[in-house]
Design an enzyme around this catalytic site. Structure first.
Site, mmCIF file in Angstrom:
data_model
loop_
_atom_site.group_PDB
_atom_site.id
_atom_site.type_symbol
_atom_site.label_atom_id
_atom_site.label_comp_id
_atom_site.label_asym_id
_atom_site.label_seq_id
_atom_site.Cartn_x
_atom_site.Cartn_y
_atom_site.Cartn_z
ATOM 1 N N THR A 36 0.857 -1.428 -0.227
ATOM 2 C CA THR A 36 0.049 -0.043 0.026
ATOM 3 C C THR A 36 0.929 1.342 0.038
ATOM 4 O O THR A 36 0.325 2.351 0.209
ATOM 5 C CB THR A 36 -0.966 0.072 1.131
ATOM 6 O OG1 THR A 36 -0.329 -0.038 2.286
ATOM 7 C CG2 THR A 36 -1.914 -0.914 1.300
ATOM 8 N N GLY A 37 2.084 1.058 -0.078
ATOM 9 C CA GLY A 37 2.968 2.188 -0.020
ATOM 10 C C GLY A 37 3.399 2.752 -1.347
ATOM 11 O O GLY A 37 2.519 2.347 -2.320
ATOM 12 N N ASP A 57 8.630 -8.403 1.554
ATOM 13 C CA ASP A 57 7.670 -8.520 2.420
ATOM 14 C C ASP A 57 8.261 -9.024 3.793
ATOM 15 O O ASP A 57 8.853 -9.924 4.083
ATOM 16 C CB ASP A 57 6.554 -9.686 2.037
ATOM 17 C CG ASP A 57 5.359 -9.785 3.086
ATOM 18 O OD1 ASP A 57 5.664 -9.784 4.003
ATOM 19 O OD2 ASP A 57 4.271 -9.823 2.428
ATOM 20 N N SER A 79 1.952 -2.239 7.791
ATOM 21 C CA SER A 79 0.659 -3.046 7.954
ATOM 22 C C SER A 79 -0.341 -2.291 7.138
ATOM 23 O O SER A 79 -0.170 -0.956 7.194
ATOM 24 C CB SER A 79 0.017 -3.104 9.108
ATOM 25 O OG SER A 79 -1.322 -3.711 9.374
ATOM 26 N N TYR A 149 -7.746 -6.479 11.370
ATOM 27 C CA TYR A 149 -6.909 -5.619 11.768
ATOM 28 C C TYR A 149 -6.599 -5.388 13.275
ATOM 29 O O TYR A 149 -5.477 -5.346 13.911
ATOM 30 C CB TYR A 149 -7.232 -4.184 11.075
ATOM 31 C CG TYR A 149 -6.355 -2.871 11.304
ATOM 32 C CD1 TYR A 149 -4.942 -2.788 10.917
ATOM 33 C CD2 TYR A 149 -6.836 -1.879 11.934
ATOM 34 C CE1 TYR A 149 -4.391 -1.604 10.841
ATOM 35 C CE2 TYR A 149 -6.305 -0.744 12.155
ATOM 36 C CZ TYR A 149 -4.840 -0.571 11.896
ATOM 37 O OH TYR A 149 -4.071 0.336 12.035
ATOM 38 N N LYS A 153 -3.499 -6.172 15.608
ATOM 39 C CA LYS A 153 -2.779 -5.185 16.464
ATOM 40 C C LYS A 153 -2.738 -5.545 17.958
ATOM 41 O O LYS A 153 -2.024 -5.522 18.674
ATOM 42 C CB LYS A 153 -3.228 -3.718 16.264
ATOM 43 C CG LYS A 153 -3.224 -3.390 14.648
ATOM 44 C CD LYS A 153 -1.618 -2.796 14.483
ATOM 45 C CE LYS A 153 -1.344 -2.245 13.133
ATOM 46 N NZ LYS A 153 -0.145 -1.750 13.070
ATOM 47 N N TYR A 163 7.887 -9.494 25.259
ATOM 48 C CA TYR A 163 9.414 -9.467 25.349
ATOM 49 C C TYR A 163 9.842 -8.455 26.245
ATOM 50 O O TYR A 163 10.903 -8.477 26.743
ATOM 51 C CB TYR A 163 9.682 -8.687 23.807
ATOM 52 C CG TYR A 163 10.213 -9.760 22.630
ATOM 53 C CD1 TYR A 163 9.362 -10.636 22.360
ATOM 54 C CD2 TYR A 163 11.455 -9.761 22.577
ATOM 55 C CE1 TYR A 163 9.771 -11.800 21.309
ATOM 56 C CE2 TYR A 163 11.983 -11.010 21.644
ATOM 57 C CZ TYR A 163 10.977 -11.811 21.050
ATOM 58 O OH TYR A 163 11.500 -12.794 20.198
ATOM 59 N N ARG A 190 -10.585 6.186 3.406
ATOM 60 C CA ARG A 190 -10.813 7.044 4.752
ATOM 61 C C ARG A 190 -11.663 8.315 4.415
ATOM 62 O O ARG A 190 -11.517 8.770 3.235
ATOM 63 C CB ARG A 190 -9.490 7.424 5.437
ATOM 64 C CG ARG A 190 -8.796 5.940 6.131
ATOM 65 C CD ARG A 190 -7.625 6.200 7.055
ATOM 66 N NE ARG A 190 -6.341 6.157 6.188
ATOM 67 C CZ ARG A 190 -5.279 5.449 6.693
ATOM 68 N NH1 ARG A 190 -5.291 5.224 7.922
ATOM 69 N NH2 ARG A 190 -4.127 5.261 5.830
HETATM 70 N N1 LIG Z 1 -2.903 6.600 9.485
HETATM 71 C C1 LIG Z 1 -3.493 6.388 10.542
HETATM 72 O O1 LIG Z 1 -4.155 7.257 11.131
HETATM 73 C C2 LIG Z 1 -2.964 5.352 11.590
HETATM 74 C C3 LIG Z 1 -3.723 5.247 12.800
HETATM 75 C C4 LIG Z 1 -3.378 4.194 13.731
HETATM 76 C C5 LIG Z 1 -2.258 3.206 13.202
HETATM 77 N N2 LIG Z 1 -1.728 3.536 12.376
HETATM 78 C C6 LIG Z 1 -0.625 2.537 11.928
HETATM 79 O O2 LIG Z 1 0.463 3.156 11.572
HETATM 80 C C7 LIG Z 1 1.060 2.204 10.506
HETATM 81 C C8 LIG Z 1 1.274 3.009 9.074
HETATM 82 O O3 LIG Z 1 -0.160 3.530 8.767
HETATM 83 P P1 LIG Z 1 -0.220 4.110 7.218
HETATM 84 O O4 LIG Z 1 -1.387 5.039 7.524
HETATM 85 O O5 LIG Z 1 0.864 5.068 7.046
HETATM 86 O O6 LIG Z 1 -0.597 3.221 6.391
HETATM 87 P P2 LIG Z 1 0.139 2.874 4.836
HETATM 88 O O7 LIG Z 1 -0.700 1.911 4.218
HETATM 89 O O8 LIG Z 1 0.268 4.188 4.196
HETATM 90 O O9 LIG Z 1 1.637 2.365 5.084
HETATM 91 C C9 LIG Z 1 1.753 1.156 5.520
HETATM 92 C C10 LIG Z 1 2.997 0.728 4.940
HETATM 93 O O10 LIG Z 1 3.413 -0.817 5.287
HETATM 94 C C11 LIG Z 1 3.738 -1.528 4.037
HETATM 95 N N3 LIG Z 1 3.650 -2.904 4.583
HETATM 96 C C12 LIG Z 1 2.404 -3.333 4.587
HETATM 97 N N4 LIG Z 1 2.621 -4.790 4.725
HETATM 98 C C13 LIG Z 1 4.033 -5.104 4.705
HETATM 99 C C14 LIG Z 1 4.642 -6.185 4.916
HETATM 100 N N5 LIG Z 1 4.240 -7.261 5.210
HETATM 101 N N6 LIG Z 1 6.090 -6.113 4.631
HETATM 102 C C15 LIG Z 1 6.560 -4.786 4.212
HETATM 103 N N7 LIG Z 1 5.920 -3.775 4.168
HETATM 104 C C16 LIG Z 1 4.531 -3.740 4.361
HETATM 105 C C17 LIG Z 1 2.875 -0.784 3.150
HETATM 106 O O11 LIG Z 1 3.401 -1.315 1.560
HETATM 107 C C18 LIG Z 1 2.880 0.538 3.054
HETATM 108 O O12 LIG Z 1 4.063 1.530 2.612
HETATM 109 C C19 LIG Z 1 0.233 0.875 10.227
HETATM 110 O O13 LIG Z 1 0.816 0.017 11.110
HETATM 111 C C20 LIG Z 1 -1.052 1.344 10.951
HETATM 112 O O14 LIG Z 1 -1.828 0.456 11.542
HETATM 113 C C21 LIG Z 1 -2.002 4.517 11.492
#
Ligand SMILES: NC(=O)c1ccc[n+]([C@@H]2O[C@H](COP(=O)([O-])OP(=O)(O)OC[C@H]3O[C@@H](n4cnc5c(N)ncnc54)[C@H](O)[C@@H]3O)[C@@H](O)[C@H]2O)c1
Length: 318
Positions: A36-37, A57, A79, A149, A153, A163, A190
């Site tokens: 999703t990046g 991954d 994630s 999800y 988490k 840990y 979103r």
């Molecule tokens: N954006 C928010 O408001 C929010 C709120 C609560 C928690 N989070 C947490 O923050 C983190 C980032 O969120 P975000 O909004 O930037 O999402 P995002 O989807 O933009 O970023 C997630 C990144 O993780 C990478 N990824 C996913 N699975 C992977 C894997 N198995 N191996 C390697 N890379 C992997 C994706 O390619 C992506 O670049 C997440 O863990 C999310 O749960 C975000």
């Protein structure tokens, strides 16, 4: 200077973290599968000697696959995060929270590194107390569509705490509430990017439910400051990071409509199953332990975000 590994470093929050720690002089190892990046955020850093990219991954990696240099900090952000993304990638999401957390905890133990888990307000589920304090255990449906999800988490938090308890690892858990700002994907499903895109295109702004459900929105730069504070604190119980300013979804739609000077009408559709009705952090621990609270007001953040979304829509950031 420190070396910091950021999983999910090509994502919305992760890419801001990469930039932040590069600017601080860290060597940054960005680990991302790009599920999703956005490649764009990596390409711009590829010539930086302090930036190491692992495009993979995480959950299929072994410890031997990581660069052979000492790592000081491990920030686990990999994630899928939006409901649309994690429902599209259920197994990737479950694996990122479980196997991904396990691998990075092992790596942290090997290097005696600080380990920070990006957890989420979603671990509170559809909360029965309000605002949500860290001591609240949550109200999660373990078999509902969002459990992919939420439970991943919750498991990640549990593994991380084990840990600390059994292996004395220096761990941190941040429970992030809705964060917004530049680099969010226009189509991640979103509410905020949806409303921005719809307002900019002059299409109807779609609210799911009657719009009385609340959210709180934290601007990305405030979140990054909070995360940095958490990494270096000795406090190792979960910490909420988010804005304590609560806003209804209808109000958010109206503010975006006003800021964008849009003629879009606001329309209502049925609420998805298990969608939380209230969401707002209690942040007294962050205030006390880190001296942290959000500085960017919602109107300031929406204006900053609006210019990003405008450029994103015109293709400049695609
Ligand atoms: N954006 C928010 O408001 C929010 C709120 C609560 C928690 N989070 C947490 O923050 C983190 C980032 O969120 P975000 O909004 O930037 O999402 P995002 O989807 O933009 O970023 C997630 C990144 O993780 C990478 N990824 C996913 N699975 C992977 C894997 N198995 N191996 C390697 N890379 C992997 C994706 O390619 C992506 O670049 C997440 O863990 C999310 O749960 C975000």
């Amino acid at each position: 200077m420190e070396t910091t590994l950021i999983s999910g470093g090509a994502g919305f929050i992760g890419s801001h973290l990469c930039d932040h720690f590069l600017n601080k002089g860290h060597t940054v190892i960005c680990l991302d599968s790009l599920v999703t990046g956005n490649q764009k955020y990596i390409i711009s850093k590829k010539n930086n000697k302090s930036f190491i990219l692992i495009e993979n991954d995480l959950t299929y990696m072994r410890l031997a696959d990581f660069p052979q240099l000492h790592i000081d900090n491990i920030l686990h952000f990999a994630s899928p995060a939006s409901p649309q993304d994690y429902m599209k990638y259920p197994f990737i999401t479950l694996r990122a929270g479980s196997i991904g957390t396990e691998i990075l905890l092992e790596l942290a133990q090997k290097h005696s590194a600080r380990f920070l888990l990006a957890s989420t307000s979603e671990i509170y589920g559809d909360p029965t107390i309000h605002p949500q304090k860290e001591k609240y255990w949550g109200n999660v449906n373990p078999v509902g569509p969002r459990s992919i999800y939420d439970e991943a988490k919750r498991f990640a938090e549990s593994y991380t705490m084990a840990y600390k308890r059994y292996l004395d690892l220096d761990i941190k858990i941040v429970r992030i509430f809705n964060t917004y700002g530049p680099r969010m994907r226009l189509n991640d499903g979103r509410a905020l990017p949806n409303f921005m895109a719809q307002a900019l295109k002059g299409k109807p702004i779609t609210i799911y439910g009657d719009g009385t459900q609340t959210r709180s929105l934290c601007y990305i730069t405030d979140l990054i400051d909070g995360i940095e504070g958490v990494i270096y604190t000795s406090y190792s119980d979960p910490i909420n990071l988010g804005s304590p300013e609560e806003i209804t979804i209808l109000e958010l739609a109206q503010r975006i409509k006003k800021i964008s000077n849009s003629k879009s009408e606001i329309i209502f559709k049925p609420l998805p199953i298990d969608d939380p009705t209230k969401r707002c952090p209690e942040i007294s621990i962050a205030r006390k332990v880190l001296g942290w609270e959000p500085k960017v007001t919602l109107d300031e953040g929406l204006i900053l975000s609006f210019s990003y979304f405008k450029q994103a829509l015109s293709g400049e950031y695609s």
